[in-house]
Design a protein around this motif. Structure first.
Motif, PDB file in Angstrom:
ATOM      1  N   ARG A   1       0.827  -1.200   0.000  1.00 43.41           N
ATOM      2  CA  ARG A   1       0.000   0.000   0.000  1.00 43.41           C
ATOM      3  C   ARG A   1       0.864   1.255   0.000  1.00 43.41           C
ATOM      4  NH1 ARG A   1      -5.424  -0.615   1.858  1.00 43.41           N
ATOM      5  NH2 ARG A   1      -5.259   0.941   3.508  1.00 43.41           N
ATOM      6  N   ASP A   2       1.988   1.207   0.749  1.00 45.46           N
ATOM      7  CA  ASP A   2       2.929   2.332   0.715  1.00 45.46           C
ATOM      8  C   ASP A   2       3.483   2.532  -0.693  1.00 45.46           C
ATOM      9  OD1 ASP A   2       2.602   2.774   3.418  1.00 45.46           O
ATOM     10  OD2 ASP A   2       4.458   1.773   4.012  1.00 45.46           O
ATOM     11  N   ALA A   3       3.743   1.426  -1.383  1.00 46.49           N
ATOM     12  CA  ALA A   3       4.282   1.503  -2.734  1.00 46.49           C
ATOM     13  C   ALA A   3       3.296   2.180  -3.687  1.00 46.49           C
ATOM     14  CB  ALA A   3       4.627   0.101  -3.236  1.00 46.49           C
TER      15      ALA A   3
ATOM     16  N   THR B   1      -4.546   5.114  -2.464  1.00 43.87           N
ATOM     17  CA  THR B   1      -4.511   4.086  -1.431  1.00 43.87           C
ATOM     18  C   THR B   1      -5.418   2.938  -1.856  1.00 43.87           C
ATOM     19  OG1 THR B   1      -4.117   5.721   0.298  1.00 43.87           O
ATOM     20  CG2 THR B   1      -4.902   3.548   0.989  1.00 43.87           C
ATOM     21  N   PRO B   2      -4.861   1.785  -2.162  1.00 44.35           N
ATOM     22  CA  PRO B   2      -5.674   0.661  -2.623  1.00 44.35           C
ATOM     23  C   PRO B   2      -6.310  -0.082  -1.456  1.00 44.35           C
ATOM     24  CG  PRO B   2      -3.399   0.001  -2.516  1.00 44.35           C
ATOM     25  CD  PRO B   2      -3.431   1.451  -2.117  1.00 44.35           C
TER      26      PRO B   2
ATOM     27  N   VAL C   1       1.469  -4.542  -7.648  1.00 44.33           N
ATOM     28  CA  VAL C   1       2.737  -4.035  -7.129  1.00 44.33           C
ATOM     29  C   VAL C   1       3.817  -5.076  -7.373  1.00 44.33           C
ATOM     30  CG1 VAL C   1       3.996  -3.332  -5.054  1.00 44.33           C
ATOM     31  CG2 VAL C   1       1.604  -2.653  -5.359  1.00 44.33           C
ATOM     32  N   SER C   2       4.956  -4.649  -7.891  1.00 46.62           N
ATOM     33  CA  SER C   2       6.049  -5.565  -8.193  1.00 46.62           C
ATOM     34  C   SER C   2       7.352  -5.055  -7.578  1.00 46.62           C
ATOM     35  CB  SER C   2       6.200  -5.700  -9.711  1.00 46.62           C
ATOM     36  OG  SER C   2       7.363  -6.433 -10.036  1.00 46.62           O
ATOM     37  N   PHE C   3       7.986  -5.911  -6.760  1.00 49.98           N
ATOM     38  CA  PHE C   3       9.297  -5.620  -6.180  1.00 49.98           C
ATOM     39  C   PHE C   3      10.328  -6.554  -6.820  1.00 49.98           C
ATOM     40  CE2 PHE C   3       6.420  -4.976  -2.393  1.00 49.98           C
ATOM     41  CZ  PHE C   3       6.440  -3.592  -2.426  1.00 49.98           C
TER      42      PHE C   3
ATOM     43  N   LEU D   1       2.353  -8.303  -5.702  1.00 43.76           N
ATOM     44  CA  LEU D   1       1.205  -8.224  -4.796  1.00 43.76           C
ATOM     45  C   LEU D   1      -0.047  -7.886  -5.573  1.00 43.76           C
ATOM     46  CD1 LEU D   1       2.722  -6.239  -1.790  1.00 43.76           C
ATOM     47  CD2 LEU D   1       2.955  -8.662  -2.364  1.00 43.76           C
ATOM     48  N   ARG D   2      -1.156  -8.533  -5.210  1.00 41.99           N
ATOM     49  CA  ARG D   2      -2.429  -8.316  -5.879  1.00 41.99           C
ATOM     50  C   ARG D   2      -3.552  -8.331  -4.840  1.00 41.99           C
ATOM     51  NH1 ARG D   2      -1.694 -12.748 -10.809  1.00 41.99           N
ATOM     52  NH2 ARG D   2       0.456 -12.181 -11.310  1.00 41.99           N
TER      53      ARG D   2
END
Length: 213
Positions: free
Chosen positions: A97-99, A107-108, A140-142, A208-209
């Protein structure tokens, strides 16, 4: 790299898709790597994904929260050892969420799925869409470890137009909105490019999903 001729900067690849270089500092990268090593252990550990046509993906995978298999989700590793999927940690959801706040200024809803893919030097990922979720929240992808070419395309076809982005260890990539269902893939990994202090041979991608389930 220690010295950049042209320093990398945040970039909107297409509307809704944002690359933020070096978003994870060295300490957070080490923490994520250690967590991934724990998640990769059985039961419900790192597995080879088999496609309905009888092929196999070259990137191996472990899931948290919900188990993804082609093309759906389950609470157990239905295409592996049958164990319950490992839980999705709250701290990882907050990082996601920070990402999104950083990349998209939004904010998702809470994240509840992680797909962790491990690439060795020969692994690839074909062009595909993340379309098995019932939520349109941003993905989100790290990135950890070796540098890769990340190919980000359009929502209509696996072919051009697409943009190739170099993702290095610590980079963040977020895509949502009009880009949420864009085709994307990894056509190349550069072996031996991981930060030496990480002591990782290969590349880890933590995606992340939101399931919407």
């Amino acid at each position: 790299m220690d010295a950049e001729l042209f320093p990398r900067s945040r970039a909107e690849v297409v509307p809704g898709a944002v690359h933020v270089p070096d978003w994870l500092d060295a300490g957070r990268q080490r923490e994520l790597l250690e967590a991934c090593r724990g998640w990769a252990r059985p039961p419900a550990g790192l597995r080879t994904v088999r496609t309905p046509g009888g092929g196999t993906m070259t990137a191996r995978q472990v899931c948290l929260g919900w188990h993804w298999y082609p093309y759906g989700y389950a609470r157990t590793v239905v295409d592996g050892d049958g164990s319950p999927v490992k839980p999705f940690p709250a701290w990882l959801g907050e990082l996601g969420r920070d990402a999104v706040r950083e990349a998209l200024g939004a904010t998702p809803p809470p994240y509840d799925i992680a797909l962790i893919n491990f690439y060795d030097g020969d692994a690839r990922m074909g062009m595909h869409r993340d379309s098995d979720e019932e939520s349109d929240a941003p993905v989100v992808s790290f990135s950890l470890g070796d540098t890769c070419v990340f190919r980000f395309g359009n929502t209509e076809t696996r072919a051009r137009p697409y943009t190739d982005v170099e993702l290095r260890s610590g980079d963040l990539f977020v895509f949502g909105g009009a880009a949420r269902l864009a085709y994307h893939g990894v056509p190349k990994v550069y072996p031996g490019t991981a930060p030496p202090e990480l002591r990782l041979t290969g590349r880890l991608n933590i995606t992340l999903r939101v399931s919407g389930r």
